[in-house]
Scaffold this active site. Structure first.
Site, PDB file in Angstrom:
ATOM      1  N   SER A   1       0.559  -1.361  -0.165  1.00 11.27           N
ATOM      2  CA  SER A   1       0.023  -0.447  -0.211  1.00 11.27           C
ATOM      3  C   SER A   1       0.283   1.536  -0.026  1.00 11.27           C
ATOM      4  CB  SER A   1      -0.626   0.060   1.257  1.00 11.27           C
ATOM      5  OG  SER A   1      -1.998   0.498   0.957  1.00 11.27           O
TER       6      SER A   1
ATOM      7  N   ASP B   1      -7.904  -3.140  -7.136  1.00  9.64           N
ATOM      8  CA  ASP B   1      -7.081  -2.406  -6.117  1.00  9.64           C
ATOM      9  C   ASP B   1      -8.579  -2.208  -4.923  1.00  9.64           C
ATOM     10  OD1 ASP B   1      -4.663  -2.572  -4.515  1.00  9.64           O
ATOM     11  OD2 ASP B   1      -6.172  -0.298  -4.087  1.00  9.64           O
TER      12      ASP B   1
ATOM     13  N   HIS C   1      -5.950  -6.759  -2.149  1.00  9.18           N
ATOM     14  CA  HIS C   1      -5.156  -5.118  -1.065  1.00  9.18           C
ATOM     15  C   HIS C   1      -4.196  -5.936  -0.220  1.00  9.18           C
ATOM     16  CE1 HIS C   1      -3.843  -1.163  -0.960  1.00  9.18           C
ATOM     17  NE2 HIS C   1      -3.899  -1.524   0.849  1.00  9.18           N
TER      18      HIS C   1
END
Length: 365
Positions: free
Chosen positions: A148, A244, A311
């Site tokens: 991330s 995502d 994710h």
């Protein structure tokens, strides 16, 4: 819970500090056997702060102050020390560098009136110095990873990581869920660009960003991976869900862009999306696939882009390496990253569009 020794002594107070001025820290679990001189650095993720107000709030949390960080963390997925959970990296020195600057370990300024310290670049530098002194200077193999906001950080710092290590070290980088796209949201606006512009402006990142990029693009564009990945010289692997889940929630259909709430059910669970909403997501996937074309052309780079609503797939055990993990071309994420890192085979895996992949571990909200 497997964890490294919590360390809170990266630097002197006025050099590299979290948003609130506390010392940054990391967790280290030592390698053993064949992995004793191999190092995996995982850059922690956790969003950004894009206004003075959001940075002031952030410094009251673990994302901006080491006072609020857990002293013990579970090391799972790519950080696991078990061969049956992490076949290629289980016995390496594994480090989790905690994230407390709010700008993906970038920035070197401060806001004295609000007592905010934007020291991400300094945290990065002193962390590298500290780990080199802990034995990383003898590394024969090294991998910089992150998920991330940490995945974006691994892109921003990949060549810098290579530069601090001996020329004899085999160095590669992995970005997991870090391919944030400068995409149009459901209202026709640019929600993520607006957010990134705030991060760049508030933390005064202009001088820290790639000069290759800033010569021809504005600073905000040079915080977007699509404008950076093809310039990176160090071998890099992009692991990303084509849809995502964070970008769906916060960039494509955030509440600010969905005033009527018509996307609420769809973005919570994609099985509730209508055909035009799915078409919107397919267009987003196409943008991502196009954005990595030049990157993919390089023989030393790797790709695993699966058509999932997910994710951060390297940190969770169920998506990294487990009996029912997501697969592309018969290989799990862990096997694909290992094949690429150790040059066992070329990995350029891009999934067919949704809904063809039945191995996904999709997130619902």
């Amino acid at each position: 819970l497997l964890h490294g020794n919590w360390t809170l002594k990266l630097c002197s107070v006025f050099v590299a500090v979290c948003l609130d001025g506390t010392l940054p820290g990391y967790h280290l679990h030592r390698g053993f056997g064949s992995g004793a001189n191999r190092w995996l650095i995982q850059l922690e993720g956790g969003g950004w702060c894009n206004t003075r107000r959001s940075c002031i709030f952030r410094k009251t949390t673990r994302r901006g102050s080491s006072n609020h960080m857990e002293k013990v963390l579970a090391f799972t997925g790519i950080l696991s020390n078990k061969a049956n959970e992490n076949p290629d990296f289980f016995n390496w020195n594994r480090v989790k560098l905690r994230y407390c600057d709010g700008a993906s370990f970038t920035g070197d300024s401060e806001d004295q009136s609000s007592q905010l310290y934007y020291r991400g670049q300094r945290i990065w530098q002193v962390a590298m110095e500290e780990l080199l002194s802990k034995g990383m200077q003898k590394a024969d193999q090294a991998l910089l990873s992150g998920c991330s906001a940490g995945g974006l950080a691994s892109i921003l710092h990949c060549d810098q990581f290579k530069a601090v290590l001996p020329g004899t070290t085999k160095v590669k980088c992995l970005s997991d869920a870090g391919m944030f796209m400068d995409a149009v949201d459901v209202s026709g606006g640019h929600s993520l660009r607006n957010m990134f512009q705030g991060v760049v402006t508030v933390q005064n990142l202009q001088k820290e960003l790639s000069t290759t990029c800033t010569k021809h693009l504005d600073p905000t564009s040079c915080f977007f991976p699509q404008n950076l990945v093809s310039e990176i010289k160090t071998p890099m692997f992009l692991l990303n869900a084509a849809y995502d889940a964070w970008q769906v929630q916060e960039s494509l259909a955030p509440p600010s862009a969905d005033r009527t709430g018509s996307w609420k059910a769809c973005k919570s669970d994609h099985s509730h999306c209508n055909s035009s909403q799915i078409h919107f997501f397919q267009d987003f996937r196409s943008q991502m696939v196009n954005a990595v074309k030049t990157f993919s052309a390089s023989a030393h780079n790797g790709l695993f882009i699966n058509s999932c609503f997910a994710h951060c797939q390297s940190e969770r055990q169920d998506t990294w390496f487990a009996p029912d993990s997501p697969k592309l071309y018969g290989k799990t994420v862990a096997e694909s990253v290992g094949d690429w890192y150790f040059d066992r085979k070329t990995v350029k895996a891009i999934d067919c569009p949704y809904p063809c992949d039945k191995t996904c571990h999709d997130l619902t909200f």
